[in-house]
Write an enzyme that holds these catalytic residues in place. Structure first.
Site, PDB file in Angstrom:
ATOM      1  N   CYS A 102       0.844  -1.202   0.000  1.00  0.00           N
ATOM      2  CA  CYS A 102       0.000   0.000   0.000  1.00  0.00           C
ATOM      3  C   CYS A 102       0.880   1.252   0.000  1.00  0.00           C
ATOM      4  O   CYS A 102       1.633   1.495   0.952  1.00  0.00           O
ATOM      5  CB  CYS A 102      -0.921  -0.004   1.218  1.00  0.00           C
ATOM      6  SG  CYS A 102      -1.849   1.523   1.448  1.00  0.00           S
ATOM      7  N   CYS A 442     -24.599   6.031 -19.463  1.00  0.00           N
ATOM      8  CA  CYS A 442     -25.886   5.440 -19.078  1.00  0.00           C
ATOM      9  C   CYS A 442     -26.138   4.163 -19.879  1.00  0.00           C
ATOM     10  O   CYS A 442     -26.207   4.186 -21.111  1.00  0.00           O
ATOM     11  CB  CYS A 442     -27.000   6.461 -19.314  1.00  0.00           C
ATOM     12  SG  CYS A 442     -28.655   5.768 -19.289  1.00  0.00           S
ATOM     13  N   CYS A 445     -29.525   4.173 -21.947  1.00  0.00           N
ATOM     14  CA  CYS A 445     -29.782   5.270 -22.882  1.00  0.00           C
ATOM     15  C   CYS A 445     -29.781   4.822 -24.340  1.00  0.00           C
ATOM     16  O   CYS A 445     -30.507   5.382 -25.173  1.00  0.00           O
ATOM     17  CB  CYS A 445     -28.746   6.381 -22.684  1.00  0.00           C
ATOM     18  SG  CYS A 445     -28.987   7.323 -21.151  1.00  0.00           S
TER      19      CYS A 445
END
Length: 537
Positions: A102, A442, A445
């Protein structure tokens, strides 16, 4: 002579091996072995100061690597076997949960070690510990470590999440306050001078006697605040070292910062909430540099008016002084924040809100008093334009900024609407408008867009109808507040203020029937829905 040479080589080789083994054994003997038994914990945490000081003196200066290694030896390493015992047998334990892979853990480690060194020098009762949460997963889960890095304070075995800053000094301040020392008391000018060398921001309180309701409120504020070191004194001379050039009263409070706006006097009543409010408005510098570590504190600032400057580091150097001069005129009213435009994680989310990509410095602002309005300085950045921009923000006279794509020149059967043309082509247009509101990301869409394209083909040439679409991810308008995509809106020519929302699940036949019913013309030139091909229904 040839017979002696192998003997000489053998002797040299033997001596070399002996010396190497001796050196290796001496290193092994000098390196403390940490087992799971907590007996002799103090010895395990002790540092051979003399040895390392001698080493740094021979180098002429302290090596960062040596200092870091020295500091890290103070931080006790926990494991699956000893974690619970360490927590249970120490009143205060500040624990860092980390993972070797990390990068944020790697950034935190030297700051944590720095805090450990300072706390040891202060004689703090806190034990600072760390645990490799990946290697010792069982203990990490037991202690409540769910991500990396995680900082937890254990008080008599009970954990609380760390809520302070992420520099070494900020860790020290938070930890000492939580371990029962919210205020440092200074009694001499010498102590005050030493204190000044170590703290770049602090709160000074002067009290004739350390008692009474006002002093109690001061201590409560010091205990509640997690970020700033509080210091107290009863000696005006000591207070003058920390806060000079001010007439000091028996009850005085001020904040000191290492920047042009160095001294700020608290002039309110000595009540905890008012002291904390004063700090909230004054603890940040005139221009705050946004980082991943302080972003949460910046976003939660009580200052609801914020000016953000996006620029590369070299450009910001030229802007800093003018910014500070302007910021000083709006202190405690507007927060000024600098964002390095090369730091994508910090800059991109903001610039996306404005739909801007530029290598030149950009000044924006937000008014979060009611809702959230955004503004853009569209003039050249000068002290005068900055001050006018900030005055307009403060007085509410700026025009909000709404992002827009460039005005399209190409025309098709479906008209492209952008933020700049929404008024002209939708709200002020004499025609009826069927508007598809979509975003590129989207997933639903595309199917609706195909229906709208077929609908537009069949209503092509209809004089009183515009079929249009707008990309809501790149275009905004105050009268188009949509959060669900796709959205179909019908703006009747007779009532543009109240658009009709159509179901995005409507069939092509239903949409055609709706248009046939709602479009009124002098001559009925509508196209019956029955004329649509059956394969399109």
């Amino acid at each position: 002579m040839s017979t002696k040479r192998p003997t000489s080589r053998f002797t040299i080789l033997t001596l070399t091996l002996v010396l190497f083994l001796g050196f290796f054994i001496s290193i092994m003997a000098s390196d403390p072995v940490i087992d799971d038994d907590l007996e002799g914990l103090e010895e395990l945490l002790a540092i051979d100061e003399e040895e390392e000081n001698d080493q740094t003196m021979t180098q002429g200066k302290s090596s960062e690597a040596v200092l870091l290694r020295k500091a890290q030896r103070i931080v006790f390493e926990l494991s699956n076997e000893n974690a619970k015992r360490v927590i249970d047998e120490n009143e205060f334990v500040l624990l860092l949960g980390y993972a070797p892979w990390c990068h944020r853990s790697a950034e935190m480690m030297p700051r944590f070690a720095e805090a450990a060194t300072k706390l040891k020098e202060m004689g703090s009762p806190l034990l600072l510990a760390k645990i490799d949460g990946e290697r010792h997963e069982k203990a990490a889960k037991l202690l409540g470590i769910k991500g990396f890095p995680t900082l937890l304070l254990f008080v008599n075995g009970s954990a609380q999440l760390y809520t302070g800053g992420f520099t070494g000094e900020e860790i020290v301040i938070w930890a000492t306050k939580k371990s029962g020392v919210p205020v440092i008391r200074l009694s001499s000018t010498t102590a005050a001078e030493e204190f000044l060398k170590k703290h770049y921001i602090f709160v000074i309180g002067l009290f004739e006697n350390f008692e009474g309701s006002e002093y109690e409120e001061f201590v409560k504020a010091a205990t509640t605040d997690n970020e700033i070191q509080f210091v107290e004194t009863s000696n005006p001379e000591v207070a003058a070292v920390l806060f000079p050039d001010t007439t000091l009263k028996n009850h005085f409070l001020g904040i000191v910062k290492n920047e042009p706006e160095r001294y700020v006097i608290f002039e309110g009543d000595f009540e905890t909430n008012k002291i904390l409010e004063f700090l909230g408005y004054n603890k940040f510098p005139l221009v705050t540099i946004l980082t991943e570590h302080n972003s949460a504190r910046v976003y939660s600032s009580p200052l609801k008016l914020q000016v953000y400057v996006f620029a590369e580091v070299d450009d910001f150097k030229d802007l800093l002084v003018p910014l500070q001069n302007v910021a000083s005129k709006f202190k405690s009213k507007i927060m000024f924040v600098y964002v390095d435009s090369k730091e994508e994680n910090l800059a991109k989310p903001f610039l996306t809100l404005f739909g801007i990509e530029s290598e030149e410095p950009i000044v924006t602002s937000f008014d979060n008093r009611i809702g959230s309005k955004k503004y853009l300085l569209e003039d050249d950045i000068t002290p005068n334009t900055l001050e006018e921009f900030c005055s307009g923000l403060l007085n509410g006279t700026l025009s909000p900024y709404y992002k827009s794509e460039p005005i399209p020149h190409a025309k098709g059967i479906i008209q492209a609407i952008v933020g700049r043309t929404f008024d002209t082509h939708v709200l002020s247009s004499p025609e009826n408008v069927l508007l598809e509101v979509y975003t590129p990301w989207c997933i639903n869409c595309e199917a609706v867009s195909k229906k709208i394209e077929k609908l537009a083909m069949h209503f092509k040439g209809f004089d009183n109808l515009i079929i249009a679409r707008i990309d809501a991810s790149s275009n905004e308008h105050p009268k188009l507040q949509i959060n669900d995509y796709p959205t179909l809106l019908f703006y009747s020519s007779g009532d543009k203020a109240n658009p009709i929302k159509l179901s995005k699940n409507s069939s092509l036949k239903d949409l055609a029937a709706f248009l046939k019913t709602n479009i009124k013309t002098d001559e009925d030139r509508g196209i019956p829905s029955s004329d649509l091909r059956k394969d399109e229904l």
